[in-house]
Design an enzyme around this catalytic site. Structure first.
Site, short mmCIF file in Angstrom:
data_model
loop_
_atom_site.label_atom_id
_atom_site.label_comp_id
_atom_site.label_asym_id
_atom_site.label_seq_id
_atom_site.Cartn_x
_atom_site.Cartn_y
_atom_site.Cartn_z
N HIS A 75 0.81 -1.22 0.00
CA HIS A 75 0.00 0.00 0.00
C HIS A 75 0.84 1.27 0.00
O HIS A 75 0.33 2.35 -0.27
CB HIS A 75 -0.91 0.00 1.23
N CYS A 91 7.86 -1.51 -2.02
CA CYS A 91 7.18 -1.29 -0.74
C CYS A 91 7.79 0.00 -0.18
O CYS A 91 8.39 0.77 -0.93
CB CYS A 91 7.32 -2.50 0.19
N GLY A 92 7.64 0.24 1.11
CA GLY A 92 8.16 1.50 1.64
C GLY A 92 9.65 1.64 1.44
O GLY A 92 10.14 2.66 0.95
N THR A 93 10.38 0.61 1.81
CA THR A 93 11.83 0.62 1.65
C THR A 93 12.31 -0.19 0.44
O THR A 93 13.46 -0.06 0.03
CB THR A 93 12.50 -0.01 2.89
N GLY A 106 11.58 -5.32 2.32
CA GLY A 106 10.75 -6.45 2.71
C GLY A 106 10.23 -7.22 1.51
O GLY A 106 10.26 -8.46 1.49
N HIS A 129 25.95 -8.17 -13.90
CA HIS A 129 26.76 -9.13 -13.15
C HIS A 129 25.95 -10.20 -12.45
O HIS A 129 26.43 -11.32 -12.28
CB HIS A 129 27.61 -8.40 -12.11
N ASN A 130 24.75 -9.88 -11.99
CA ASN A 130 23.97 -10.82 -11.18
C ASN A 130 22.81 -11.44 -11.93
O ASN A 130 22.10 -12.29 -11.38
CB ASN A 130 23.45 -10.13 -9.91
N ARG A 144 9.47 5.09 -0.25
CA ARG A 144 9.77 6.13 0.74
C ARG A 144 11.21 6.59 0.63
O ARG A 144 11.65 7.46 1.39
CB ARG A 144 9.52 5.60 2.14
N ARG A 173 32.61 -14.82 -16.52
CA ARG A 173 32.92 -15.18 -15.14
C ARG A 173 31.72 -14.97 -14.22
O ARG A 173 31.60 -15.62 -13.18
CB ARG A 173 34.12 -14.39 -14.63
N ARG A 188 29.25 -17.46 -11.11
CA ARG A 188 28.84 -16.95 -9.79
C ARG A 188 27.33 -16.99 -9.63
O ARG A 188 26.82 -17.29 -8.53
CB ARG A 188 29.39 -15.52 -9.60
C1 RB5 Z 1 4.96 -1.29 5.69
O1 RB5 Z 1 4.66 -0.34 6.63
C2 RB5 Z 1 6.46 -1.33 5.45
O2 RB5 Z 1 7.04 -2.10 6.46
C3 RB5 Z 1 6.76 -1.87 4.07
O3 RB5 Z 1 6.25 -1.01 3.11
C4 RB5 Z 1 8.21 -2.06 3.71
O4 RB5 Z 1 8.94 -0.91 3.91
C5 RB5 Z 1 8.83 -3.25 4.31
O5 RB5 Z 1 9.97 -3.60 4.01
#
Ligand code: RB5
Length: 149
Positions: free
Chosen positions: A13, A69-71, A74, A102-103, A113, A136, A140
């Site tokens: 979300h 997601c936010g970061t 996850g 490479h990967n 965010r 190479r 890997r």
């Molecule tokens: C949800 O609040 C947050 O944890 C998710 O978006 C994300 O950043 C998780 O890794």
């Protein structure tokens, strides 16, 4: 562009608007954007969204996946639990290029965010423009695959 031009997009979300902007951006380039939502800001679970996208990539239904997601962290962790998926979180274009070269990454994670829309679109472009170099690096990547059991 490869024969399979389908790219799955998924997010929790926290990244609905950015995901939709990325979907429109890649569709304008000729990719088939397979956007599996969500479409509202109602709370969702990033592991489920990451898994759903990862299964479409692992099965070969989609060539690449872009997940948010936010970061980005996850949903990346969840996607990487699916056999055959190699996903990295990127907040810069250099990393986005290198995880392809490479990967042999087949999925890209972005934190909504963490980066703004302009940089996110550049990151996606860098990822899609780069190709796996093999050589190479192939050995890997095979070592990573061997860890999957
Ligand atoms: C949800 O609040 C947050 O944890 C998710 O978006 C994300 O950043 C998780 O890794």
């Amino acid at each position: 562009m490869t024969a399979n031009n389908r790219i799955v997009l998924s997010s929790d979300h926290n990244a609905v608007e950015l995901r939709q902007a990325i979907a429109a951006h890649i569709a304008a380039q000729g990719w088939a954007a397979v956007d599996i939502g969500p479409t509202t800001a109602q709370s969702t679970h990033y592991p489920r969204q990451g898994e759903a996208a990862a299964r479409l990539v692992a099965s070969g239904d989609c060539r690449f996946g872009v997940i948010l997601c936010g970061t980005g962290q996850g949903i990346m962790m969840a996607a990487n639990k699916v056999k055959g998926v190699r996903c990295g979180v990127c907040a810069d274009t250099y990393s986005a290029r290198m995880i392809r070269q490479h990967n042999d990454a087949n999925m890209l994670a972005i934190g909504a965010r963490v980066v703004g829309e302009g940089l996110a679109l550049d990151i996606v472009d860098a990822f899609l423009a780069a190709g796996f170099e093999g050589g190479r690096h192939a050995a890997r990547v095979e070592m990573i695959e061997a860890l999957e059991g």
